[in-house]
Design a protein around this motif. Sequence first.
Motif, PDB file in Angstrom:
ATOM      1  N   PHE A  54       4.884  12.746   0.577  1.00  0.00           N
ATOM      2  CA  PHE A  54       4.794  12.026   1.842  1.00  0.00           C
ATOM      3  C   PHE A  54       4.275  10.614   1.571  1.00  0.00           C
ATOM      4  CE2 PHE A  54       4.067  16.516   2.844  1.00  0.00           C
ATOM      5  CZ  PHE A  54       4.971  16.733   3.881  1.00  0.00           C
ATOM      6  N   VAL A  55       4.436   9.725   2.558  1.00  0.00           N
ATOM      7  CA  VAL A  55       3.885   8.372   2.441  1.00  0.00           C
ATOM      8  C   VAL A  55       3.367   7.922   3.800  1.00  0.00           C
ATOM      9  CG1 VAL A  55       6.142   7.275   2.815  1.00  0.00           C
ATOM     10  CG2 VAL A  55       4.313   6.011   1.657  1.00  0.00           C
ATOM     11  N   THR A  56       2.231   7.239   3.767  1.00  0.00           N
ATOM     12  CA  THR A  56       1.630   6.653   4.964  1.00  0.00           C
ATOM     13  C   THR A  56       1.262   5.208   4.668  1.00  0.00           C
ATOM     14  OG1 THR A  56       0.717   8.734   5.817  1.00  0.00           O
ATOM     15  CG2 THR A  56      -0.399   6.710   6.492  1.00  0.00           C
ATOM     16  N   VAL A  57       1.473   4.326   5.638  1.00  0.00           N
ATOM     17  CA  VAL A  57       1.040   2.932   5.508  1.00  0.00           C
ATOM     18  C   VAL A  57       0.314   2.526   6.785  1.00  0.00           C
ATOM     19  CG1 VAL A  57       2.900   2.267   3.945  1.00  0.00           C
ATOM     20  CG2 VAL A  57       3.245   2.053   6.400  1.00  0.00           C
ATOM     21  N   ASP A  58      -0.608   1.593   6.638  1.00  0.00           N
ATOM     22  CA  ASP A  58      -1.298   1.052   7.811  1.00  0.00           C
ATOM     23  C   ASP A  58      -0.497  -0.054   8.464  1.00  0.00           C
ATOM     24  OD1 ASP A  58      -3.568   2.709   7.653  1.00  0.00           O
ATOM     25  OD2 ASP A  58      -4.431   1.435   6.087  1.00  0.00           O
ATOM     26  N   SER A  59       0.336  -0.746   7.691  1.00  0.00           N
ATOM     27  CA  SER A  59       1.184  -1.804   8.220  1.00  0.00           C
ATOM     28  C   SER A  59       2.368  -1.984   7.286  1.00  0.00           C
ATOM     29  CB  SER A  59       0.409  -3.118   8.349  1.00  0.00           C
ATOM     30  OG  SER A  59      -0.051  -3.549   7.086  1.00  0.00           O
ATOM     31  N   GLY A  60       3.413  -2.612   7.783  1.00  0.00           N
ATOM     32  CA  GLY A  60       4.599  -2.835   6.961  1.00  0.00           C
ATOM     33  C   GLY A  60       5.475  -1.593   6.883  1.00  0.00           C
ATOM     34  N   ALA A  61       6.480  -1.669   6.024  1.00  0.00           N
ATOM     35  CA  ALA A  61       7.455  -0.581   5.900  1.00  0.00           C
ATOM     36  C   ALA A  61       7.021   0.413   4.833  1.00  0.00           C
ATOM     37  CB  ALA A  61       8.823  -1.160   5.540  1.00  0.00           C
ATOM     38  N   ALA A  62       7.218   1.686   5.137  1.00  0.00           N
ATOM     39  CA  ALA A  62       6.952   2.762   4.162  1.00  0.00           C
ATOM     40  C   ALA A  62       8.261   3.086   3.456  1.00  0.00           C
ATOM     41  CB  ALA A  62       6.385   3.978   4.877  1.00  0.00           C
ATOM     42  N   ASP A  63       8.777   2.104   2.732  1.00  0.00           N
ATOM     43  CA  ASP A  63      10.130   2.190   2.179  1.00  0.00           C
ATOM     44  C   ASP A  63      10.087   2.678   0.736  1.00  0.00           C
ATOM     45  OD1 ASP A  63      12.825   1.975   1.938  1.00  0.00           O
ATOM     46  OD2 ASP A  63      12.853  -0.204   1.656  1.00  0.00           O
ATOM     47  N   ILE A  64       9.879   3.974   0.555  1.00  0.00           N
ATOM     48  CA  ILE A  64       9.869   4.581  -0.769  1.00  0.00           C
ATOM     49  C   ILE A  64      10.861   5.742  -0.757  1.00  0.00           C
ATOM     50  CG2 ILE A  64       8.500   5.806  -2.494  1.00  0.00           C
ATOM     51  CD1 ILE A  64       6.085   4.298  -1.609  1.00  0.00           C
TER      52      ILE A  64
END
Length: 429
Positions: free
Chosen positions: A33-43
């Motif tokens: 899984f991936v989480t980001v606080d801002s921007g794109a989670a593009d993985i």
Amino acid sequence: MRFEEPILLYGAGREALSTRAFLKARQPDLKVFVTVDSGAADIADTEVIDAVDLPAAIKAHRFGLIVKSPGVSRYKDIFDIARDAGIAVTSNLNLWGAAYSAECSVIAITGTKGKSTTATLVHLMLTRSGIDAGLAGNVGVAPLDIADRHAVVVFELSSYQTADMNFLPDIAGLTNLYPEHVDWHGSLERYYRDKLHLIDREGGFPVALGAAAQGNALVASAVRDPARLIRDLTPDERASLDRAIAASRLKGAHNRDNAHLAARIALAAGAGLEGILSGIAAFIPLPHRLEEHRLGSTIFVNDSISTTPEATKAALAAYQGHRLALIGGGHERQQDYGELAGLLAAYGVTTLACLPVTGARLAEATRQAAPHITVLAEPDLEAAMHALHRHRDRFDAVILSPGAPSYNQFKNFEQRGLKFIELAQAIFG
């Protein structure tokens, strides 16, 4: 190393991409899984969990490990929630340590400023001495991205990385220790503790201190036992180094100190003096660190890496003898500019262009300390460069050494430095 439960990547930058590639190679079918606080989670090959949904995902134990990117503060409340739920938090660096540290010697270098230059010099000195060495960390290559295994790996580590580093280096170096990154660490006390975590541990591994770290009481306490300290250079070694430094592209007293520290580390790691001197000669200044450009009769110095007043002082000291225009100010980190303002005239600063938000304090302090310095308060870097062009008869060198981070107006210091050079060429070229 095998993972029995899914993994969450917190952050989607360079290290997160590196971690995903490492996991894919090791366990192709592992759920990530991936989480980001801002921007794109593009993985690629990941499933996104929105930050607002993360507490519920932790409660449901949808993953068994969080791999945190360096830019994400370890002091976020969400990580306390994860640990309370029995979900560990680690890093790309610690994954590297678990997988590879037993196979090589590790040299780890940190410090508020100078760590990239020092680590790069150590790497050059080792390779020029015939030692198989790799270079990674905060200097540009994620730990897990070293393609080949090396006999020695040199890591340049930020406080974000040393804060929870869970394996021991074989040799550690500390350049200096100044106030920095309080926004990430939450307090200056935490910053010092997290930075010094590299050396303040059991294990007895040798430690080398830069000139500005020596005599610091916090550093001395972290060293624990003075017997751990790597020997100083002999007078003959120092004289040989200083001759090589004078003929090299290393500029300023601070870079001489960095080279001395690098040489002491390299000697402890098995390098020879000839290889060390060859490494100094081969050194090319890193981008955004006293990076010089000449347009006509004016020198433009991109020192965008400067995020502390101490770094700005070092940059100005490297150009004494010039009439200087300084561009200062940026993102607020509650740093004191009083001492810097009082030194500007002695460094040869005739013109000061101040940027939001810390530039307002630097401007006021300078007006009080040195009323004869022309102070230009500008809304952004482009306006500052145009204002400097109108006052171009007052200086022969322009230094972007802001003494503050860039985040209020730029993505990072690299973007700020590139914009500075672009504007210099467009306005002064």
